[in-house]
Design a protein around this motif. Structure first.
Motif, PDB file in Angstrom:
ATOM      1  N   LEU A  89       0.838  -1.174   0.040  1.00 53.82           N
ATOM      2  CA  LEU A  89       0.026  -0.125   0.070  1.00 53.82           C
ATOM      3  C   LEU A  89       0.952   1.296  -0.054  1.00 53.82           C
ATOM      4  N   GLN A  90       1.817   1.326   0.681  1.00 55.78           N
ATOM      5  CA  GLN A  90       2.916   2.339   0.890  1.00 55.78           C
ATOM      6  C   GLN A  90       3.346   2.701  -0.447  1.00 55.78           C
ATOM      7  N   LEU A  91       4.094   1.557  -0.797  1.00 55.11           N
ATOM      8  CA  LEU A  91       4.651   1.820  -2.413  1.00 55.11           C
ATOM      9  C   LEU A  91       3.720   2.125  -3.278  1.00 55.11           C
ATOM     10  N   ALA A  92       2.501   1.661  -3.524  1.00 49.62           N
ATOM     11  CA  ALA A  92       1.464   2.241  -4.298  1.00 49.62           C
ATOM     12  C   ALA A  92       1.346   3.560  -4.314  1.00 49.62           C
ATOM     13  N   LEU A  93       1.209   3.971  -2.875  1.00 51.50           N
ATOM     14  CA  LEU A  93       1.230   5.398  -2.674  1.00 51.50           C
ATOM     15  C   LEU A  93       2.371   6.275  -3.038  1.00 51.50           C
ATOM     16  N   TRP A  94       3.494   5.841  -2.756  1.00 55.98           N
ATOM     17  CA  TRP A  94       5.027   6.550  -3.454  1.00 55.98           C
ATOM     18  C   TRP A  94       5.041   6.557  -4.740  1.00 55.98           C
ATOM     19  N   THR A  95       4.484   5.409  -5.382  1.00 53.45           N
ATOM     20  CA  THR A  95       4.681   5.695  -6.931  1.00 53.45           C
ATOM     21  C   THR A  95       3.539   6.682  -7.443  1.00 53.45           C
ATOM     22  N   GLY A  96       2.525   6.839  -6.863  1.00 56.53           N
ATOM     23  CA  GLY A  96       1.676   7.838  -7.340  1.00 56.53           C
ATOM     24  C   GLY A  96       2.304   9.252  -6.903  1.00 56.53           C
ATOM     25  N   ALA A 118       2.314  12.886 -16.759  1.00 57.80           N
ATOM     26  CA  ALA A 118       2.067  11.632 -15.621  1.00 57.80           C
ATOM     27  C   ALA A 118       1.877  10.271 -16.580  1.00 57.80           C
ATOM     28  N   VAL A 119       1.109  10.285 -17.541  1.00 58.69           N
ATOM     29  CA  VAL A 119       0.936   9.279 -18.429  1.00 58.69           C
ATOM     30  C   VAL A 119       2.655   8.932 -19.186  1.00 58.69           C
ATOM     31  N   THR A 263      14.008   6.153  -9.562  1.00 57.47           N
ATOM     32  CA  THR A 263      13.461   5.930  -8.212  1.00 57.47           C
ATOM     33  C   THR A 263      11.997   5.107  -8.170  1.00 57.47           C
ATOM     34  N   THR A 264      11.001   5.654  -8.961  1.00 57.01           N
ATOM     35  CA  THR A 264       9.775   4.952  -8.858  1.00 57.01           C
ATOM     36  C   THR A 264       9.728   3.541  -9.428  1.00 57.01           C
ATOM     37  N   PHE A 265      10.646   3.245 -10.197  1.00 51.42           N
ATOM     38  CA  PHE A 265      10.891   1.672 -10.660  1.00 51.42           C
ATOM     39  C   PHE A 265      10.916   0.925  -9.221  1.00 51.42           C
ATOM     40  N   LEU A 266      11.961   1.486  -8.505  1.00 51.16           N
ATOM     41  CA  LEU A 266      12.171   0.651  -7.296  1.00 51.16           C
ATOM     42  C   LEU A 266      10.983   0.520  -6.610  1.00 51.16           C
ATOM     43  N   ASP A 267      10.054   1.444  -6.431  1.00 51.08           N
ATOM     44  CA  ASP A 267       8.779   1.313  -5.474  1.00 51.08           C
ATOM     45  C   ASP A 267       8.026   0.280  -6.137  1.00 51.08           C
ATOM     46  N   ALA A 268       7.724   0.421  -7.572  1.00 52.78           N
ATOM     47  CA  ALA A 268       6.677  -0.525  -8.028  1.00 52.78           C
ATOM     48  C   ALA A 268       7.241  -1.930  -7.985  1.00 52.78           C
ATOM     49  N   TYR A 269       8.606  -2.281  -8.277  1.00 55.46           N
ATOM     50  CA  TYR A 269       9.274  -3.538  -8.277  1.00 55.46           C
ATOM     51  C   TYR A 269       9.033  -4.211  -6.977  1.00 55.46           C
ATOM     52  N   SER A 270       9.373  -3.300  -5.877  1.00 55.79           N
ATOM     53  CA  SER A 270       9.496  -4.005  -4.585  1.00 55.79           C
ATOM     54  C   SER A 270       8.035  -4.324  -4.052  1.00 55.79           C
ATOM     55  N   ALA A 271       6.954  -3.498  -4.737  1.00 55.51           N
ATOM     56  CA  ALA A 271       5.572  -3.910  -4.294  1.00 55.51           C
ATOM     57  C   ALA A 271       5.292  -5.188  -4.904  1.00 55.51           C
ATOM     58  N   ALA A 290       0.961  -3.279 -12.239  1.00 56.24           N
ATOM     59  CA  ALA A 290      -0.395  -2.933 -11.829  1.00 56.24           C
ATOM     60  C   ALA A 290      -0.369  -1.549 -10.584  1.00 56.24           C
ATOM     61  N   VAL A 291       0.822  -1.839  -9.835  1.00 51.48           N
ATOM     62  CA  VAL A 291       1.067  -0.922  -9.153  1.00 51.48           C
ATOM     63  C   VAL A 291       1.452   0.461  -9.785  1.00 51.48           C
ATOM     64  N   THR A 292       2.308   0.596 -10.806  1.00 47.47           N
ATOM     65  CA  THR A 292       2.337   1.637 -11.554  1.00 47.47           C
ATOM     66  C   THR A 292       1.183   2.098 -12.336  1.00 47.47           C
ATOM     67  N   ALA A 293       0.463   1.446 -12.798  1.00 50.41           N
ATOM     68  CA  ALA A 293      -0.813   1.653 -13.449  1.00 50.41           C
ATOM     69  C   ALA A 293      -1.841   2.534 -12.195  1.00 50.41           C
ATOM     70  N   ALA A 294      -1.966   1.887 -11.288  1.00 53.09           N
ATOM     71  CA  ALA A 294      -2.662   2.641  -9.864  1.00 53.09           C
ATOM     72  C   ALA A 294      -2.012   3.813  -9.621  1.00 53.09           C
ATOM     73  N   GLY A 295      -0.709   3.914  -9.530  1.00 51.17           N
ATOM     74  CA  GLY A 295       0.005   5.261  -9.245  1.00 51.17           C
ATOM     75  C   GLY A 295      -0.312   6.220 -10.240  1.00 51.17           C
ATOM     76  N   THR A 296      -0.217   5.818 -11.457  1.00 47.61           N
ATOM     77  CA  THR A 296      -0.455   7.077 -12.542  1.00 47.61           C
ATOM     78  C   THR A 296      -1.802   7.368 -12.495  1.00 47.61           C
ATOM     79  N   LEU A 297      -2.874   6.525 -12.123  1.00 46.22           N
ATOM     80  CA  LEU A 297      -4.051   7.123 -12.202  1.00 46.22           C
ATOM     81  C   LEU A 297      -4.487   8.070 -10.836  1.00 46.22           C
ATOM     82  N   GLY A 298      -3.742   7.774  -9.781  1.00 48.08           N
ATOM     83  CA  GLY A 298      -3.532   8.678  -8.579  1.00 48.08           C
ATOM     84  C   GLY A 298      -2.909   9.821  -8.627  1.00 48.08           C
ATOM     85  N   ALA A 299      -1.952   9.569  -9.631  1.00 45.56           N
ATOM     86  CA  ALA A 299      -1.226  10.975  -9.879  1.00 45.56           C
ATOM     87  C   ALA A 299      -2.194  11.961 -10.794  1.00 45.56           C
ATOM     88  N   LEU A 300      -2.990  11.372 -11.712  1.00 44.32           N
ATOM     89  CA  LEU A 300      -3.988  12.197 -12.522  1.00 44.32           C
ATOM     90  C   LEU A 300      -5.167  12.884 -11.655  1.00 44.32           C
TER      91      LEU A 300
END
Length: 395
Positions: A89-96, A118-119, A263-271, A290-300
């Protein structure tokens, strides 16, 4: 891959983790302290945070386990799954947050719309994930070499650009030294639940954990100082305006995009790796995507401008967890990994969590992470054998 190349790859990974827009932005918060006191707070906080990062990385490398798998030593199977879920959860938030900050900064340099950027950043991260953390060593080395050069140029423009020196600034009273130390320690602490995902592949625990924590610590300090110096030099805390005033132009664009992706690659990869602790049959790479996609949607769709509260929340969750794990692994030497649940350790962690939250209102000169973790560590040593008396036979 031979031993030396593994450690070189770790150095690249953690350099990429340290060069971050989020770290530069956080560094701007230190400007009210003045340059000398701000730099001292940055260094002190990173020494504290990176010492803990080193110990966490050593555990993963010695045990040959991912970060969340190592928590079984202290918290058992269900406890490990609990922390893995919190980590995902925290990594998904970090990704966003990282995609949001990156898109905002890129748009300030080249206005095409934050949503478009963002996309674009999200797509680049997906490509990085598809290539994989080990098979992109040449690509990552080239990208990080370019990033290093660009940040050196940024540093030169800030500190040797011919304007009034930042060293002559006067401190203000809007940020205490202790709060600044805590803010500096919070960033390396945010990597505690990730580092073993990368050091576990090394056959030399001491070397791999030392390289990882040292490279990250030095790079992160550098980014903080750049942010602080840039805020003092330009009078701006908006990273895009800082870069524009520094005259970097398109190079600034490259800095922001590359640093955000690496940097964000590490968050998503470790998720993805953490999710495999919860569901062993899961495909970590697909979860990372999936975490990257969710983070991108959150950023949008969601504003993510101030991350200080989020950093403190991560610290309150994972600092007590790490203190207990470090005590059990290095001092008590017990192994609860075959237990389903360890109630005493769960209570101890919850107590540490509450203590951390309460201590945020206190003003320790060395921040609140160190005293809270010391208290939890001491309690864990006392409680360790009571909770799980079977000795670990192998580190």
């Amino acid at each position: 891959m031979n031993i030396k190349s593994k450690e070189a790859n770790l150095a690249l990974i953690w350099f990429g983790a340290g060069v971050s827009v989020a770290e530069i932005i956080t560094g701007t918060y230190f400007a009210p302290l003045g340059f000398a006191r701000g730099a001292a707070a940055i260094l002190t906080g990173h020494i504290i945070g990176c010492a803990l990062l080193f110990l966490a990385g050593y555990i993963g490398s010695a045990a040959k386990k991912s970060s969340m798998e190592t928590t079984k030593y202290s918290f058992g199977i269900f406890g490990s799954k609990f922390f893995a879920l919190l980590n995902v959860l925290q990594l998904a938030l970090w990704t966003g947050i990282m995609i949001y900050d990156g898109a905002l900064s890129v748009n300030g340099i080249c206005a095409r719309g934050t949503q478009l950027w963002a996309v674009a950043i999200g797509v680049l991260i997906l490509l990085w994930i598809a290539a994989g953390v080990t098979s992109i060593s040449r690509l990552s080395a080239a990208a990080l070499a370019a990033l290093f050069i660009l940040t050196v140029v940024l540093c030169k423009l800030i500190f040797f650009g011919g304007s009034a020196s930042v060293l002559n600034d006067e401190a203000q009273d809007t940020l205490s030294f202790g709060a600044a130390v805590e803010l500096a320690a919070a960033m390396p602490l945010s990597w505690l639940p990730l580092i073993s995902d990368y050091t576990r592949e090394s056959s030399r625990p001491l070397a791999s954990s030392l390289v990882s924590s040292a490279v990250y610590g030095i790079t992160s300090c550098w980014m903080y100082v750049i942010g602080m110096g840039a805020a003092l030099f330009t009078g701006e805390t908006d990273i895009s305006l800082i870069m524009l005033k520094s005259g970097l132009g398109w190079a600034a664009l490259a800095i922001v995009i590359l640093s955000t992706v690496t940097t964000t690659f590490l968050d998503a990869y470790s998720a993805g790796i953490s999710f495999e602790t919860i569901v062993p049959s899961a495909n970590g790479k697909w979860i990372a995507a999936a975490v990257t996609a969710a983070g991108t949607l959150g950023a949008l769709f969601f504003p993510m401008d101030d991350i200080t509260g989020f950093l403190y929340l991560i610290g309150s969750v994972f600092a007590p967890m790490s203190a207990i794990l470090i005590a059990d692994f290095f001092v008590v030497k017990t192994d609860c990994s075959e237990k389903k649940f360890v109630p005493l350790k769960a209570v101890l962690w919850l107590t540490g969590f509450v203590l951390y939250r309460i201590s945020l209102s206190w003003n320790f000169i060395l921040g609140n992470t160190l005293p809270v973790m010391a208290a939890v560590f001491a309690a864990a040593v006392i409680a360790g054998k009571l909770a799980c008396p079977r000795q670990r036979t192998k580190a």
